[in-house]
Design a protein around this motif. Structure first.
Motif, PDB file in Angstrom:
ATOM      1  N   GLY A  73     -64.413  16.187  32.000  1.00  0.00           N
ATOM      2  CA  GLY A  73     -62.971  16.051  32.143  1.00  0.00           C
ATOM      3  C   GLY A  73     -62.414  14.726  31.664  1.00  0.00           C
ATOM      4  N   CYS A  74     -63.097  14.084  30.737  1.00  0.00           N
ATOM      5  CA  CYS A  74     -62.611  12.807  30.202  1.00  0.00           C
ATOM      6  C   CYS A  74     -61.493  13.051  29.193  1.00  0.00           C
ATOM      7  CB  CYS A  74     -63.757  12.053  29.534  1.00  0.00           C
ATOM      8  SG  CYS A  74     -65.089  11.598  30.677  1.00  0.00           S
ATOM      9  N   ASP A  75     -60.614  12.065  29.058  1.00  0.00           N
ATOM     10  CA  ASP A  75     -59.556  12.196  28.056  1.00  0.00           C
ATOM     11  C   ASP A  75     -59.641  11.120  26.984  1.00  0.00           C
ATOM     12  OD1 ASP A  75     -58.832  10.179  29.771  1.00  0.00           O
ATOM     13  OD2 ASP A  75     -56.728  10.744  29.917  1.00  0.00           O
ATOM     14  N   ALA A  76     -60.674  10.265  27.037  1.00  0.00           N
ATOM     15  CA  ALA A  76     -60.826   9.209  26.042  1.00  0.00           C
ATOM     16  C   ALA A  76     -62.304   8.876  25.869  1.00  0.00           C
ATOM     17  CB  ALA A  76     -60.043   7.965  26.456  1.00  0.00           C
ATOM     18  N   VAL A  77     -62.635   8.320  24.690  1.00  0.00           N
ATOM     19  CA  VAL A  77     -64.015   7.929  24.376  1.00  0.00           C
ATOM     20  C   VAL A  77     -64.022   6.502  23.848  1.00  0.00           C
ATOM     21  CG1 VAL A  77     -66.034   8.369  22.912  1.00  0.00           C
ATOM     22  CG2 VAL A  77     -64.724  10.296  23.847  1.00  0.00           C
ATOM     23  N   HIS A  78     -64.813   5.645  24.475  1.00  0.00           N
ATOM     24  CA  HIS A  78     -65.010   4.276  23.988  1.00  0.00           C
ATOM     25  C   HIS A  78     -66.432   4.177  23.432  1.00  0.00           C
ATOM     26  CE1 HIS A  78     -65.090   0.021  23.467  1.00  0.00           C
ATOM     27  NE2 HIS A  78     -64.023  -0.223  24.207  1.00  0.00           N
ATOM     28  N   PRO A  79     -66.585   3.837  22.124  1.00  0.00           N
ATOM     29  CA  PRO A  79     -67.923   3.821  21.527  1.00  0.00           C
ATOM     30  C   PRO A  79     -68.659   2.501  21.644  1.00  0.00           C
ATOM     31  CG  PRO A  79     -66.309   3.444  19.829  1.00  0.00           C
ATOM     32  CD  PRO A  79     -65.537   3.600  21.119  1.00  0.00           C
ATOM     33  N   GLY A  80     -68.018   1.445  22.184  1.00  0.00           N
ATOM     34  CA  GLY A  80     -68.698   0.148  22.256  1.00  0.00           C
ATOM     35  C   GLY A  80     -68.960  -0.422  20.885  1.00  0.00           C
ATOM     36  N   TYR A  81     -70.168  -0.958  20.677  1.00  0.00           N
ATOM     37  CA  TYR A  81     -70.579  -1.428  19.348  1.00  0.00           C
ATOM     38  C   TYR A  81     -71.889  -0.747  18.986  1.00  0.00           C
ATOM     39  CZ  TYR A  81     -73.375  -4.641  22.246  1.00  0.00           C
ATOM     40  OH  TYR A  81     -74.227  -5.171  23.184  1.00  0.00           O
ATOM     41  N   GLY A  82     -72.230  -0.725  17.697  1.00  0.00           N
ATOM     42  CA  GLY A  82     -73.436  -0.018  17.278  1.00  0.00           C
ATOM     43  C   GLY A  82     -73.257   1.482  17.411  1.00  0.00           C
ATOM     44  N   PHE A  83     -74.348   2.227  17.329  1.00  0.00           N
ATOM     45  CA  PHE A  83     -74.341   3.677  17.466  1.00  0.00           C
ATOM     46  C   PHE A  83     -73.193   4.315  16.668  1.00  0.00           C
ATOM     47  CE2 PHE A  83     -76.790   3.075  21.646  1.00  0.00           C
ATOM     48  CZ  PHE A  83     -78.001   3.325  21.031  1.00  0.00           C
ATOM     49  N   LEU A  84     -72.201   4.911  17.343  1.00  0.00           N
ATOM     50  CA  LEU A  84     -71.153   5.673  16.660  1.00  0.00           C
ATOM     51  C   LEU A  84     -69.856   4.900  16.499  1.00  0.00           C
ATOM     52  CD1 LEU A  84     -71.759   9.066  18.514  1.00  0.00           C
ATOM     53  CD2 LEU A  84     -72.407   8.510  16.161  1.00  0.00           C
ATOM     54  N   SER A  85     -69.879   3.607  16.786  1.00  0.00           N
ATOM     55  CA  SER A  85     -68.634   2.842  16.833  1.00  0.00           C
ATOM     56  C   SER A  85     -67.936   2.710  15.494  1.00  0.00           C
ATOM     57  CB  SER A  85     -68.900   1.441  17.407  1.00  0.00           C
ATOM     58  OG  SER A  85     -69.782   0.710  16.574  1.00  0.00           O
ATOM     59  N   GLU A  86     -68.660   2.733  14.384  1.00  0.00           N
ATOM     60  CA  GLU A  86     -68.051   2.608  13.059  1.00  0.00           C
ATOM     61  C   GLU A  86     -68.307   3.856  12.222  1.00  0.00           C
ATOM     62  OE1 GLU A  86     -67.739  -1.882  11.743  1.00  0.00           O
ATOM     63  OE2 GLU A  86     -69.772  -1.504  12.476  1.00  0.00           O
ATOM     64  N   ASN A  87     -68.359   4.990  12.905  1.00  0.00           N
ATOM     65  CA  ASN A  87     -68.598   6.269  12.245  1.00  0.00           C
ATOM     66  C   ASN A  87     -67.268   7.017  12.145  1.00  0.00           C
ATOM     67  OD1 ASN A  87     -69.276   9.124  11.918  1.00  0.00           O
ATOM     68  ND2 ASN A  87     -71.390   8.504  12.252  1.00  0.00           N
TER      69      ASN A  87
END
Length: 450
Positions: A73-87
């Motif tokens: 039930g989330c309405d937002a996604v924070h990717p942090g750094y690394g992984f999917l953050s610059e995808n």
């Protein structure tokens, strides 16, 4: 924003959860099976297993991340750094799922992710750039003639590279064509894009960067940082503000970084990175990172601005809470990236259980950690355990405080890079700002066993 899904692990996941909770936002985090007992899993209100330990099956699995965010039930996604953050593809997937993407537009990620395009965008925005090819090197062009115009030494860079990867050095003409062929092959294999470009190489350069924020219509900077102390192109010690910069250079870096953000219609937090040539007293564009940086705490310490809070406000409300006039700078901050590596064994990873852990405490000390006493450090991911940050009235006081804080830190059960940090901070070259991004490799005693 009701509920935030944190698509990351380790200290940045803990860091994001802390600010979200302070803002009254519920949190959920996706973890791998290996991280189920981690501090990040405990920091959020809820956690869900994305998949097995390999990142490709968990943290990098687009469907698993989006599915988990929707299921909880989330309405937002924070990717942090690394992984999917610059995808950029993942950013579009988040948007398509009806979720708020806590980051810049996918178009800005793509533009800055292609180093040749980013270089051209920087040039148009008035950001100083090193002499080199205007855009990708045409495979049919006379590379020898182009290189003669640039001058040696130079570097061949993959357009899709980043993070210190996809770079090859050329010292003279006899190496050029062979190096270009090798770089194209490597770029195709690693990044799926064989295009490369040429750029003048600055020896003994410092790495400096500017923190920017934008909401699509307003754009500001939050000062600069120096990240010159690196090992194998990975940052080891960072500080803010960047020391020993001419005022004219500092001002141009800051103003042109804001203009680049404006040209991109940027939203969120980003960092414009530069090489600084202390001999010529010139700074030149390297790249723009379209995410929160590992070293963001030192900017927070000298400005009093919570960058994660600003990211969330921009993503949800569409506007940031600050103007340039609101940003004031105070004192000096230093950050040490503490990794689970053995300095006495060529910095080999040191996984295992932390049997004792005691962080220093006191005024001006901050620790952003992804581990606690009893935590198991797995061999599957980046080896960074925590960031030890100190803030003091000036740079000499900050160096003294950092050395004291390192001496008071106790980590048992695994090897860490703390001895290396203490050695680096004690070096006269660091005190005199005579170090550069290749300093560790060119100081043989830094790699000797303690």
């Amino acid at each position: 924003m009701r509920k935030l899904f944190i698509a990351n692990r380790g200290e940045i996941a803990v860091r994001i959860a802390r600010t979200a909770k302070e803002m009254g936002i519920a949190t959920a985090v996706g973890v791998s099976e290996a991280d189920l007992g981690s501090l990040a899993a405990q920091a959020a209100d809820e956690n869900v297993v994305l998949g097995p330990a390999p990142a490709a099956a968990s943290y990098l699995n687009h469907d698993a991340v989006i599915g988990a965010a929707l299921e909880l039930g989330c309405d937002a996604v924070h990717p942090g750094y690394g992984f999917l953050s610059e995808n950029a593809a993942f950013a579009r997937t988040v948007d398509a799922a009806g979720l708020i993407w806590v980051g810049p537009p996918a178009e800005a990620i793509e533009m800055m992710g292609n180093k040749a395009e980013a270089r051209e965008a920087a040039r148009r925005a008035g950001v100083p750039v090193l002499k080199g090819t205007d855009g990708p090197l045409d495979p049919e062009a006379d590379a020898l003639e182009i290189a003669r115009a640039i001058g040696y030494p130079l570097v061949v860079k993959a357009s899709a590279g980043g993070g210190g990867r996809g770079i090859r050095f050329v010292h003279d003409e006899s190496e050029l064509l062979r190096t270009i062929d090798m770089a194209r092959g490597e770029a195709a294999a690693v990044f799926g894009d064989p295009t490369v470009y040429l750029e003048r190489f600055v020896e003994s350069a410092r790495h400096v960067e500017v923190q920017i924020l934008g909401d699509g219509s307003s754009f500001i900077h939050l000062g600069d940082r120096d990240c010159s102390m690196q090992r194998r192109s990975q940052k080891v010690i960072e500080e803010a503000p960047a020391p020993d910069l001419p005022d004219s250079v500092r001002q141009r870096m800051r103003e042109s970084s804001v203009e680049l953000a404006r040209q991109c219609g940027y939203r969120g937090a980003g960092t414009v990175e530069f090489l600084y040539d202390p001999v010529r007293q010139e700074a030149a564009f390297i790249e723009m990172n379209t995410r929160i940086q590992v070293e963001h705490p030192i900017t927070e310490q000298i400005t009093g601005v919570d960058l994660v809070r600003e990211q969330l406000l921009i993503a949800y409300d569409g506007v940031m809470s600050l103007s340039q006039e609101d940003v004031a700078f105070r004192g000096h901050a230093i950050e040490c990236r503490i990794n689970a590596e053995d300095p006495d064994n060529n910095f080999f990873p040191s996984p295992g259980r932390i049997v004792r852990l005691a962080w220093p405490q006191g005024p001006g000390i901050r620790v952003d950690s992804g581990v606690g006493e009893g935590s198991v450090v797995t061999p599957f991911y980046d080896s960074m355990l925590a960031k030890l940050i100190v803030h003091a009235d000036d740079r000499p006081a900050a160096i003294t405080a950092a050395l004291q804080a390192l001496a008071e830190t106790e980590i048992e059960g695994i090897k860490t890079t703390i001895p290396m940090h203490s050695k680096l901070l004690s070096r006269p070259e660091f005190a005199d700002v005579a170090h550069h991004s290749k300093f560790i490799e060119t100081a043989p005693d830094m790699l000797e066993a303690s």
